[in-house]
Motif scaffolding. Structure first.
Motif, short mmCIF file in Angstrom:
data_model
loop_
_atom_site.label_atom_id
_atom_site.label_comp_id
_atom_site.label_asym_id
_atom_site.label_seq_id
_atom_site.Cartn_x
_atom_site.Cartn_y
_atom_site.Cartn_z
N LYS A 14 0.84 -1.19 0.00
CA LYS A 14 0.00 0.00 0.00
C LYS A 14 0.87 1.24 0.00
N GLN A 15 1.88 1.29 0.86
CA GLN A 15 2.76 2.46 0.92
C GLN A 15 3.49 2.64 -0.41
N ASP A 16 3.99 1.56 -0.99
CA ASP A 16 4.68 1.64 -2.28
C ASP A 16 3.74 2.11 -3.38
N ALA A 17 2.50 1.62 -3.37
CA ALA A 17 1.51 2.04 -4.36
C ALA A 17 1.20 3.53 -4.20
N LEU A 18 1.00 3.97 -2.98
CA LEU A 18 0.74 5.39 -2.73
C LEU A 18 1.92 6.26 -3.16
N ASP A 19 3.13 5.80 -2.91
CA ASP A 19 4.32 6.53 -3.34
C ASP A 19 4.33 6.66 -4.86
N ARG A 20 4.03 5.56 -5.54
CA ARG A 20 4.01 5.59 -7.01
C ARG A 20 2.91 6.54 -7.50
N LEU A 21 1.73 6.49 -6.89
CA LEU A 21 0.63 7.36 -7.30
C LEU A 21 0.95 8.83 -7.05
N GLU A 22 1.68 9.11 -6.00
CA GLU A 22 2.07 10.50 -5.71
C GLU A 22 3.16 11.01 -6.65
N LYS A 23 4.11 10.15 -6.99
CA LYS A 23 5.31 10.61 -7.69
C LYS A 23 5.30 10.41 -9.19
N ASP A 24 4.68 9.32 -9.68
CA ASP A 24 4.67 9.06 -11.11
C ASP A 24 3.85 10.13 -11.83
N GLU A 25 4.10 10.26 -13.12
CA GLU A 25 3.41 11.27 -13.92
C GLU A 25 2.52 10.66 -15.00
N ASP A 26 2.85 9.46 -15.45
CA ASP A 26 2.16 8.88 -16.59
C ASP A 26 1.42 7.61 -16.20
N ALA A 27 0.28 7.39 -16.87
CA ALA A 27 -0.49 6.17 -16.68
C ALA A 27 -1.06 5.74 -18.03
N TRP A 28 -1.27 4.44 -18.17
CA TRP A 28 -1.99 3.91 -19.32
C TRP A 28 -3.45 3.81 -18.93
N VAL A 29 -4.33 4.41 -19.71
CA VAL A 29 -5.76 4.44 -19.42
C VAL A 29 -6.48 3.64 -20.50
N ASP A 48 -5.06 12.96 -6.58
CA ASP A 48 -5.75 14.10 -5.99
C ASP A 48 -6.91 13.62 -5.14
N GLN A 49 -6.79 13.76 -3.83
CA GLN A 49 -7.86 13.43 -2.91
C GLN A 49 -8.34 11.98 -3.09
N GLY A 50 -7.40 11.06 -3.26
CA GLY A 50 -7.74 9.65 -3.38
C GLY A 50 -8.25 9.24 -4.76
N THR A 51 -8.06 10.12 -5.75
CA THR A 51 -8.47 9.82 -7.12
C THR A 51 -7.33 10.16 -8.08
N LEU A 52 -7.43 9.65 -9.29
CA LEU A 52 -6.49 10.03 -10.34
C LEU A 52 -7.16 11.09 -11.20
N LEU A 53 -6.52 12.24 -11.32
CA LEU A 53 -7.04 13.34 -12.11
C LEU A 53 -6.19 13.47 -13.36
N MET A 54 -6.85 13.46 -14.53
CA MET A 54 -6.16 13.55 -15.81
C MET A 54 -6.88 14.58 -16.67
N ALA A 55 -6.29 14.90 -17.81
CA ALA A 55 -6.92 15.82 -18.74
C ALA A 55 -6.68 15.33 -20.16
N THR A 56 -7.66 15.61 -21.02
CA THR A 56 -7.54 15.27 -22.43
C THR A 56 -8.50 16.13 -23.22
N ARG A 57 -8.36 16.13 -24.51
CA ARG A 57 -9.32 16.86 -25.34
C ARG A 57 -10.68 16.18 -25.23
N ARG A 58 -11.72 16.96 -25.20
CA ARG A 58 -13.07 16.41 -25.01
C ARG A 58 -13.48 15.47 -26.14
#
Length: 151
Positions: A14-29, A48-58
């Motif tokens: 869990k700690q390692d996963a949280l570290d990765r979620l805090e520090k990594d920049e890229d994800a495959w969606v 962000d607040q227990g969620t993954l926040l991303m952005a893309t063109r609509r």
């Protein structure tokens, strides 16, 4: 990592996963259209607040696919240290994004999309999360089930 190293405890994963979620920049969606056409894209994210926040063109398939299905799979990390997330998804207009969330995204990437009408934010809320490195960590890899942390 090799299978010669002992498996991590659930708490350490869990700690390692949280570290990765805090520090990594890229994800495959990964998403699918209403008629089942898959889409797999890399996107920047902020934890962000227990969620993954991303952005893309609509108009991109990922944003379009989120609307009818509301589901996605997200992979963070590499094949020998992966965090795999199943999530519910929602599209958020820049004007509707909480200021602190927009600020967090802008600070991490030096890119503020809130005033760009062709872009939307995607918020992915984990319903399940698994983390593992090698085959010796297959057992106990589930860290979130039904939206709740197990550790």
């Amino acid at each position: 990592m090799t299978t010669h190293e002992p498996a991590r405890s659930r708490e350490q994963r869990k700690q390692d996963a949280l570290d990765r979620l805090e520090k990594d920049e890229d994800a495959w969606v990964s998403t699918a259209s209403a008629d089942g056409v898959p889409a797999l894209v890399p996107l920047w994210f902020v934890w962000d607040q227990g969620t993954l926040l991303m952005a893309t063109r609509r108009t991109n398939p990922t944003a379009v696919n989120v609307t009818p299905t509301g589901h996605a799979r997200i992979a963070v990390g590499h094949t020998r240290d992966v965090v795999l997330v199943e999530a519910t998804a929602e599209v958020i207009e820049g004007a509707d994004l909480a200021p602190e969330s927009g600020d967090a995204f802008a600070a991490k990437f030096n890119w503020d999309l809130r005033g760009r009408p062709s872009w939307v934010y995607l918020r992915f809320t984990p319903t399940a999360l698994k983390a593992w490195r090698e085959s010796n960590e297959q057992s106990g890899r589930e860290l979130i089930a039904e939206g709740r942390w197990l550790a």
